[in-house]
Design a protein around this motif. Structure first.
Motif, PDB file in Angstrom:
ATOM      1  N   SER A  78      50.771  68.952   1.355  1.00  0.00           N
ATOM      2  CA  SER A  78      49.907  69.627   2.386  1.00  0.00           C
ATOM      3  C   SER A  78      48.809  68.826   3.369  1.00  0.00           C
ATOM      4  CB  SER A  78      49.464  70.901   2.034  1.00  0.00           C
ATOM      5  OG  SER A  78      48.061  70.789   1.173  1.00  0.00           O
ATOM      6  N   ASP A  79      48.286  67.956   2.490  1.00  0.00           N
ATOM      7  CA  ASP A  79      47.279  66.918   3.246  1.00  0.00           C
ATOM      8  C   ASP A  79      48.078  66.221   4.293  1.00  0.00           C
ATOM      9  OD1 ASP A  79      45.177  67.797   1.674  1.00  0.00           O
ATOM     10  OD2 ASP A  79      45.380  66.593   0.119  1.00  0.00           O
ATOM     11  N   ALA A  80      49.453  65.771   3.667  1.00  0.00           N
ATOM     12  CA  ALA A  80      50.324  64.553   4.466  1.00  0.00           C
ATOM     13  C   ALA A  80      50.652  65.793   5.745  1.00  0.00           C
ATOM     14  CB  ALA A  80      51.381  64.593   3.792  1.00  0.00           C
ATOM     15  N   ASN A  81      50.896  66.844   5.564  1.00  0.00           N
ATOM     16  CA  ASN A  81      51.279  67.680   6.827  1.00  0.00           C
ATOM     17  C   ASN A  81      50.162  67.751   7.780  1.00  0.00           C
ATOM     18  OD1 ASN A  81      53.392  69.336   7.933  1.00  0.00           O
ATOM     19  ND2 ASN A  81      51.889  71.335   7.549  1.00  0.00           N
ATOM     20  N   ASP A  82      48.870  67.995   7.287  1.00  0.00           N
ATOM     21  CA  ASP A  82      47.742  68.221   8.154  1.00  0.00           C
ATOM     22  C   ASP A  82      47.577  66.741   8.682  1.00  0.00           C
ATOM     23  OD1 ASP A  82      47.449  70.758   7.124  1.00  0.00           O
ATOM     24  OD2 ASP A  82      45.756  70.088   5.860  1.00  0.00           O
ATOM     25  N   LEU A  83      47.857  65.478   8.105  1.00  0.00           N
ATOM     26  CA  LEU A  83      47.652  64.434   8.551  1.00  0.00           C
ATOM     27  C   LEU A  83      48.759  64.296  10.016  1.00  0.00           C
ATOM     28  CD1 LEU A  83      46.608  62.322   5.302  1.00  0.00           C
ATOM     29  CD2 LEU A  83      45.073  62.442   7.372  1.00  0.00           C
ATOM     30  N   ARG A  84      49.843  64.481   9.489  1.00  0.00           N
ATOM     31  CA  ARG A  84      51.129  64.251  10.449  1.00  0.00           C
ATOM     32  C   ARG A  84      50.677  65.275  11.723  1.00  0.00           C
ATOM     33  NH1 ARG A  84      56.844  67.212  10.297  1.00  0.00           N
ATOM     34  NH2 ARG A  84      57.750  65.703  12.227  1.00  0.00           N
ATOM     35  N   ASN A  85      50.130  66.468  11.420  1.00  0.00           N
ATOM     36  CA  ASN A  85      50.014  67.256  12.614  1.00  0.00           C
ATOM     37  C   ASN A  85      48.671  66.621  13.550  1.00  0.00           C
ATOM     38  OD1 ASN A  85      51.669  69.317  11.967  1.00  0.00           O
ATOM     39  ND2 ASN A  85      50.270  70.553  10.985  1.00  0.00           N
ATOM     40  N   LEU A  86      47.766  66.191  12.944  1.00  0.00           N
ATOM     41  CA  LEU A  86      46.697  65.442  13.756  1.00  0.00           C
ATOM     42  C   LEU A  86      47.155  64.077  14.298  1.00  0.00           C
ATOM     43  CD1 LEU A  86      43.784  65.777  11.189  1.00  0.00           C
ATOM     44  CD2 LEU A  86      43.728  66.411  13.487  1.00  0.00           C
ATOM     45  N   GLY A  87      48.478  63.181  13.779  1.00  0.00           N
ATOM     46  CA  GLY A  87      48.856  62.654  14.453  1.00  0.00           C
ATOM     47  C   GLY A  87      49.777  62.808  15.754  1.00  0.00           C
ATOM     48  N   ILE A  88      50.285  63.972  15.678  1.00  0.00           N
ATOM     49  CA  ILE A  88      51.102  64.543  16.869  1.00  0.00           C
ATOM     50  C   ILE A  88      50.083  64.953  17.875  1.00  0.00           C
ATOM     51  CG2 ILE A  88      52.330  66.518  17.462  1.00  0.00           C
ATOM     52  CD1 ILE A  88      53.876  66.487  14.395  1.00  0.00           C
ATOM     53  N   LEU A  89      48.905  65.499  17.204  1.00  0.00           N
ATOM     54  CA  LEU A  89      48.015  65.943  18.514  1.00  0.00           C
ATOM     55  C   LEU A  89      47.549  64.738  19.132  1.00  0.00           C
ATOM     56  CD1 LEU A  89      45.980  67.961  19.674  1.00  0.00           C
ATOM     57  CD2 LEU A  89      44.417  67.010  17.690  1.00  0.00           C
ATOM     58  N   TYR A  90      47.208  63.751  18.439  1.00  0.00           N
ATOM     59  CA  TYR A  90      46.516  62.630  19.393  1.00  0.00           C
ATOM     60  C   TYR A  90      47.827  61.676  19.972  1.00  0.00           C
ATOM     61  CZ  TYR A  90      42.107  63.193  16.535  1.00  0.00           C
ATOM     62  OH  TYR A  90      40.928  63.776  16.211  1.00  0.00           O
ATOM     63  N   ALA A  92      49.998  63.442  21.648  1.00  0.00           N
ATOM     64  CA  ALA A  92      49.978  64.332  22.833  1.00  0.00           C
ATOM     65  C   ALA A  92      49.089  64.118  23.771  1.00  0.00           C
ATOM     66  CB  ALA A  92      50.084  65.641  22.343  1.00  0.00           C
ATOM     67  N   VAL A  93      47.823  63.464  23.258  1.00  0.00           N
ATOM     68  CA  VAL A  93      46.509  63.262  24.259  1.00  0.00           C
ATOM     69  C   VAL A  93      46.565  61.685  24.696  1.00  0.00           C
ATOM     70  CG1 VAL A  93      45.696  65.365  23.741  1.00  0.00           C
ATOM     71  CG2 VAL A  93      44.905  63.285  22.442  1.00  0.00           C
ATOM     72  N   GLU A  94      47.749  60.905  24.111  1.00  0.00           N
ATOM     73  CA  GLU A  94      47.798  59.562  24.481  1.00  0.00           C
ATOM     74  C   GLU A  94      46.570  58.692  23.687  1.00  0.00           C
ATOM     75  OE1 GLU A  94      48.020  58.959  28.496  1.00  0.00           O
ATOM     76  OE2 GLU A  94      50.090  60.311  28.609  1.00  0.00           O
ATOM     77  N   ASN A  95      46.088  59.276  22.555  1.00  0.00           N
ATOM     78  CA  ASN A  95      45.392  58.703  21.745  1.00  0.00           C
ATOM     79  C   ASN A  95      46.251  57.897  20.524  1.00  0.00           C
ATOM     80  OD1 ASN A  95      43.337  57.397  20.061  1.00  0.00           O
ATOM     81  ND2 ASN A  95      41.914  59.068  20.353  1.00  0.00           N
ATOM     82  N   TYR A  96      46.821  56.679  21.067  1.00  0.00           N
ATOM     83  CA  TYR A  96      47.869  56.257  20.284  1.00  0.00           C
ATOM     84  C   TYR A  96      47.425  55.483  18.926  1.00  0.00           C
ATOM     85  CZ  TYR A  96      50.637  57.201  24.239  1.00  0.00           C
ATOM     86  OH  TYR A  96      51.115  58.014  25.380  1.00  0.00           O
ATOM     87  N   GLY A  97      46.352  54.792  18.970  1.00  0.00           N
ATOM     88  CA  GLY A  97      45.758  54.111  17.951  1.00  0.00           C
ATOM     89  C   GLY A  97      45.112  55.391  16.810  1.00  0.00           C
ATOM     90  N   ARG A  98      44.623  56.233  17.237  1.00  0.00           N
ATOM     91  CA  ARG A  98      44.245  57.410  16.241  1.00  0.00           C
ATOM     92  C   ARG A  98      45.260  57.951  15.535  1.00  0.00           C
ATOM     93  NH1 ARG A  98      39.271  61.158  16.246  1.00  0.00           N
ATOM     94  NH2 ARG A  98      39.156  61.307  14.113  1.00  0.00           N
ATOM     95  N   ALA A  99      46.398  58.343  16.344  1.00  0.00           N
ATOM     96  CA  ALA A  99      47.726  58.971  15.800  1.00  0.00           C
ATOM     97  C   ALA A  99      48.255  58.056  14.961  1.00  0.00           C
ATOM     98  CB  ALA A  99      48.732  59.255  17.145  1.00  0.00           C
ATOM     99  N   GLU A 100      48.668  56.640  15.223  1.00  0.00           N
ATOM    100  CA  GLU A 100      49.097  55.882  14.293  1.00  0.00           C
ATOM    101  C   GLU A 100      48.049  56.031  13.030  1.00  0.00           C
ATOM    102  OE1 GLU A 100      49.874  51.032  13.601  1.00  0.00           O
ATOM    103  OE2 GLU A 100      48.598  51.696  15.176  1.00  0.00           O
ATOM    104  N   SER A 101      47.082  56.036  12.878  1.00  0.00           N
ATOM    105  CA  SER A 101      46.269  55.996  11.776  1.00  0.00           C
ATOM    106  C   SER A 101      46.688  57.304  11.013  1.00  0.00           C
ATOM    107  CB  SER A 101      44.766  55.993  12.227  1.00  0.00           C
ATOM    108  OG  SER A 101      44.015  56.283  10.892  1.00  0.00           O
ATOM    109  N   PHE A 102      46.745  58.397  11.306  1.00  0.00           N
ATOM    110  CA  PHE A 102      46.859  59.724  10.868  1.00  0.00           C
ATOM    111  C   PHE A 102      48.403  59.755  10.468  1.00  0.00           C
ATOM    112  CE2 PHE A 102      43.156  61.127  12.950  1.00  0.00           C
ATOM    113  CZ  PHE A 102      42.600  61.852  11.743  1.00  0.00           C
ATOM    114  N   PHE A 103      49.521  59.233  11.010  1.00  0.00           N
ATOM    115  CA  PHE A 103      50.757  58.947  10.712  1.00  0.00           C
ATOM    116  C   PHE A 103      50.690  58.061   9.361  1.00  0.00           C
ATOM    117  CE2 PHE A 103      52.131  59.925  15.214  1.00  0.00           C
ATOM    118  CZ  PHE A 103      52.436  61.294  15.260  1.00  0.00           C
ATOM    119  N   SER A 104      50.321  57.034   9.676  1.00  0.00           N
ATOM    120  CA  SER A 104      50.443  56.261   8.357  1.00  0.00           C
ATOM    121  C   SER A 104      49.743  56.585   7.056  1.00  0.00           C
ATOM    122  CB  SER A 104      49.553  54.866   8.784  1.00  0.00           C
ATOM    123  OG  SER A 104      50.165  54.240   9.971  1.00  0.00           O
TER     124      SER A 104
END
Length: 162
Positions: A78-90, A92-104
């Protein structure tokens, strides 16, 4: 299914928000109510679905931080899912560095718990590849797509050693 989720399902966002906020207000008064984190997460998802990303972010972050601070054990799916959701959010707002961090971070948990040949792990790899493509890093996108294909090429396993 709770009323907020029902209204979210039929895309009646104002009613969904009303019920989610009512639930959150009640749960805030009950110390240690596990549904409090669910309500935070639900509000974040609601605002994401509405395209109100700046409203979604604090709810999703607060839910993740509260959940992680309340646990003494290692991260779970569930933590991984939450992190992935935040990656998708970032993303979507074109904050690609932050998205990469959450996906990783999500991928590390998924790999440990599910292994590299799992559809959930593969989906997060696809999200990461998409993030790289949208940010213009075609090389990293291609490398990640190779990993995605590898994750989809073997039978699904819950044994991380396979």
């Amino acid at each position: 299914m709770d009323m907020g989720s029902l209204y979210l399902e039929v895309e009646d966002f104002p009613k969904a928000e009303l019920f989610y906020k009512q639930a959150l207000a009640i749960q805030e008064k009950i110390v240690g109510d596990p549904d409090y984190l669910v309500s935070l997460h639900n509000l974040g998802v609601l605002f994401y679905e509405m395209g109100a990303y700046s409203k979604a972010e604090p709810y999703l972050l607060q839910a993740l931080e509260a959940k992680q601070s309340s646990k003494s054990e290692e991260a779970d799916l569930s933590d991984a899912n939450d992190l992935r959701n935040l990656g998708i959010l970032y993303r979507a707002v074109e904050n690609y560095g932050r998205a990469e961090s959450f996906f990783s971070r999500a991928l590390k948990i998924q790999e440990k718990l599910l292994g590299r040949h799992n559809p959930i792990y593969a989906e997060t790899l696809m999200d990461l590849a998409s993030n790289y493509m949208q940010s213009g890093d075609v090389m990293k996108a291609a490398e990640t797509m190779v990993k995605y294909r590898e994750a989809n090429s073997a039978p699904s396993s819950t044994d991380p050693t396979k």
